[in-house]
Write a protein that holds these residues in place. Structure first.
Motif, PDB file in Angstrom:
ATOM      1  N   LEU B  45       0.811  -1.217   0.000  1.00 30.28           N
ATOM      2  CA  LEU B  45       0.000   0.000   0.000  1.00 30.28           C
ATOM      3  C   LEU B  45       0.841   1.262   0.000  1.00 30.28           C
ATOM      4  O   LEU B  45       0.496   2.236  -0.668  1.00 30.28           O
ATOM      5  CB  LEU B  45      -0.951   0.000   1.205  1.00 30.28           C
ATOM      6  CG  LEU B  45      -2.030  -1.091   1.201  1.00 30.28           C
ATOM      7  CD1 LEU B  45      -2.992  -0.881   2.359  1.00 30.28           C
ATOM      8  CD2 LEU B  45      -2.796  -1.110  -0.118  1.00 30.28           C
ATOM      9  N   ASP B  46       1.973   1.246   0.738  1.00 37.37           N
ATOM     10  CA  ASP B  46       2.769   2.478   0.769  1.00 37.37           C
ATOM     11  C   ASP B  46       3.465   2.731  -0.570  1.00 37.37           C
ATOM     12  O   ASP B  46       3.628   3.872  -0.985  1.00 37.37           O
ATOM     13  CB  ASP B  46       3.756   2.494   1.950  1.00 37.37           C
ATOM     14  CG  ASP B  46       4.641   1.263   1.979  1.00 37.37           C
ATOM     15  OD1 ASP B  46       4.418   0.352   1.150  1.00 37.37           O
ATOM     16  OD2 ASP B  46       5.546   1.194   2.831  1.00 37.37           O
ATOM     17  N   THR B  47       3.840   1.655  -1.257  1.00 35.02           N
ATOM     18  CA  THR B  47       4.424   1.797  -2.595  1.00 35.02           C
ATOM     19  C   THR B  47       3.400   2.403  -3.552  1.00 35.02           C
ATOM     20  O   THR B  47       3.700   3.304  -4.343  1.00 35.02           O
ATOM     21  CB  THR B  47       4.842   0.414  -3.162  1.00 35.02           C
ATOM     22  OG1 THR B  47       5.572  -0.287  -2.171  1.00 35.02           O
ATOM     23  CG2 THR B  47       5.665   0.572  -4.426  1.00 35.02           C
ATOM     24  N   PHE B  48       2.166   1.882  -3.459  1.00 30.94           N
ATOM     25  CA  PHE B  48       1.098   2.375  -4.342  1.00 30.94           C
ATOM     26  C   PHE B  48       0.792   3.842  -4.043  1.00 30.94           C
ATOM     27  O   PHE B  48       0.637   4.659  -4.953  1.00 30.94           O
ATOM     28  CB  PHE B  48      -0.153   1.510  -4.173  1.00 30.94           C
ATOM     29  CG  PHE B  48      -1.253   1.856  -5.121  1.00 30.94           C
ATOM     30  CD1 PHE B  48      -1.098   1.660  -6.487  1.00 30.94           C
ATOM     31  CD2 PHE B  48      -2.451   2.393  -4.663  1.00 30.94           C
ATOM     32  CE1 PHE B  48      -2.117   1.987  -7.378  1.00 30.94           C
ATOM     33  CE2 PHE B  48      -3.469   2.712  -5.544  1.00 30.94           C
ATOM     34  CZ  PHE B  48      -3.302   2.518  -6.904  1.00 30.94           C
ATOM     35  N   SER B  49       0.738   4.191  -2.762  1.00 31.95           N
ATOM     36  CA  SER B  49       0.453   5.568  -2.376  1.00 31.95           C
ATOM     37  C   SER B  49       1.548   6.517  -2.868  1.00 31.95           C
ATOM     38  O   SER B  49       1.275   7.626  -3.335  1.00 31.95           O
ATOM     39  CB  SER B  49       0.317   5.652  -0.852  1.00 31.95           C
ATOM     40  OG  SER B  49       0.000   6.961  -0.459  1.00 31.95           O
ATOM     41  N   GLU B  50       2.791   6.049  -2.791  1.00 34.05           N
ATOM     42  CA  GLU B  50       3.909   6.869  -3.288  1.00 34.05           C
ATOM     43  C   GLU B  50       3.826   7.064  -4.800  1.00 34.05           C
ATOM     44  O   GLU B  50       4.138   8.133  -5.316  1.00 34.05           O
ATOM     45  CB  GLU B  50       5.256   6.204  -2.936  1.00 34.05           C
ATOM     46  CG  GLU B  50       5.663   6.418  -1.486  1.00 34.05           C
ATOM     47  CD  GLU B  50       6.777   5.454  -1.052  1.00 34.05           C
ATOM     48  OE1 GLU B  50       7.514   4.951  -1.929  1.00 34.05           O
ATOM     49  OE2 GLU B  50       6.878   5.182   0.165  1.00 34.05           O
ATOM     50  N   LYS B  51       3.398   6.003  -5.485  1.00 36.95           N
ATOM     51  CA  LYS B  51       3.231   6.081  -6.938  1.00 36.95           C
ATOM     52  C   LYS B  51       2.163   7.125  -7.276  1.00 36.95           C
ATOM     53  O   LYS B  51       2.340   7.941  -8.187  1.00 36.95           O
ATOM     54  CB  LYS B  51       2.830   4.696  -7.473  1.00 36.95           C
ATOM     55  CG  LYS B  51       2.813   4.547  -8.965  1.00 36.95           C
ATOM     56  CD  LYS B  51       2.870   3.074  -9.389  1.00 36.95           C
ATOM     57  CE  LYS B  51       1.584   2.312  -9.154  1.00 36.95           C
ATOM     58  NZ  LYS B  51       1.644   0.917  -9.624  1.00 36.95           N
ATOM     59  N   LEU B  52       1.068   7.100  -6.530  1.00 40.04           N
ATOM     60  CA  LEU B  52       0.005   8.081  -6.754  1.00 40.04           C
ATOM     61  C   LEU B  52       0.494   9.501  -6.470  1.00 40.04           C
ATOM     62  O   LEU B  52       0.221  10.432  -7.240  1.00 40.04           O
ATOM     63  CB  LEU B  52      -1.209   7.780  -5.859  1.00 40.04           C
ATOM     64  CG  LEU B  52      -2.064   6.574  -6.231  1.00 40.04           C
ATOM     65  CD1 LEU B  52      -3.203   6.406  -5.224  1.00 40.04           C
ATOM     66  CD2 LEU B  52      -2.633   6.721  -7.640  1.00 40.04           C
ATOM     67  N   ALA B  53       1.231   9.668  -5.364  1.00 29.47           N
ATOM     68  CA  ALA B  53       1.735  10.993  -4.995  1.00 29.47           C
ATOM     69  C   ALA B  53       2.656  11.534  -6.078  1.00 29.47           C
ATOM     70  O   ALA B  53       2.598  12.719  -6.442  1.00 29.47           O
ATOM     71  CB  ALA B  53       2.474  10.918  -3.653  1.00 29.47           C
TER      72      ALA B  53
END
Lengths: 141, 141
Positions: B45-53
């Motif tokens: 989830l944190d990887t995905f959130s960073e990708k979105l950011a």
């Protein structure tokens, strides 16, 4: 015990495969759970119609089937419409909440006779959410 | 002249790419018209959130953007929600009629200020059609 039912999704290009991959991620479905048909760029309409007939009238002969379509009035929906019958239900303009609720019903053993597609469509419409408006309203309460 | 806007679609697995391919077939869109982000199986989830950011806060910094999501309450929608702001509008549970109407508005030069997403959502809900019921009703008229 009522009848089981199958799910077929017919869309423009790779959209049906996209839905399959999302459903696979969420519910770990396999090829038995949902079949996909793609109308590809440059495909002749009679070729596409024959492909649909081969699947719908031969493979799913004597089976109950829900046919999911991406766009009312679009080519895939228009070409699938002639296959409508009492044992083939067609829903166009589907979104992921609808496909998910339908698949969960299938996986739970809901029968063709028990299926309440009209209710599922209403639920799917309610699942189309404009988050900015929703959060603004909640702040105002 | 109002502001232009960009379209980003964030979904489970390949669903956003499926939408892109359908839109490409219908309107011949290109990568400038709509960007897609996929939440893949096993992705942290944190990887995905960073990708979105990286995409939303850097690439589309100072731009108006519509973020399309597949499922309210699903991981992609939940992870995109914190990015909501006055210049970023989020719609979840989208179907092809909605994405198509939005893209036609963009292609026609409709501005961010002129965009009426609430009306488009109502149209998209009306485009969810149960053909068996529709045809039965028409026969009865």
């Amino acid at each position: 015990m009522g009848d089981a039912f199958d799910i077929l999704m017919v869309t423009h290009a790779e959209l049906s495969k996209g839905y399959f991959s999302a459903m696979k991620l969420i519910l770990d479905i396999n090829n038995e759970d949902m079949e996909t048909v793609s109308f590809e760029a440059g495909e002749a309409l009679d070729t596409f119609s024959e492909k649909l007939a081969e699947i719908i009238e031969k493979k799913y002969k004597d089976r109950k089937i829900i046919i999911l379509l991406d766009l009312p009035g679009g080519t895939p929906a228009n070409m699938a419409l002639p296959f409508l019958s009492a044992s083939r239900k067609l829903v166009a303009g589907t979104n992921l909440p609808f496909v998910l609720e339908l698949m969960i019903a299938k996986k739970n053993g809901t029968s063709w006779e028990e299926l309440d597609l009209e209710n599922m469509i209403e639920n799917a419409k309610s699942s189309m959410v404009f988050y900015n408006k929703l959060l603004k309203t909640e702040e105002m309460l």
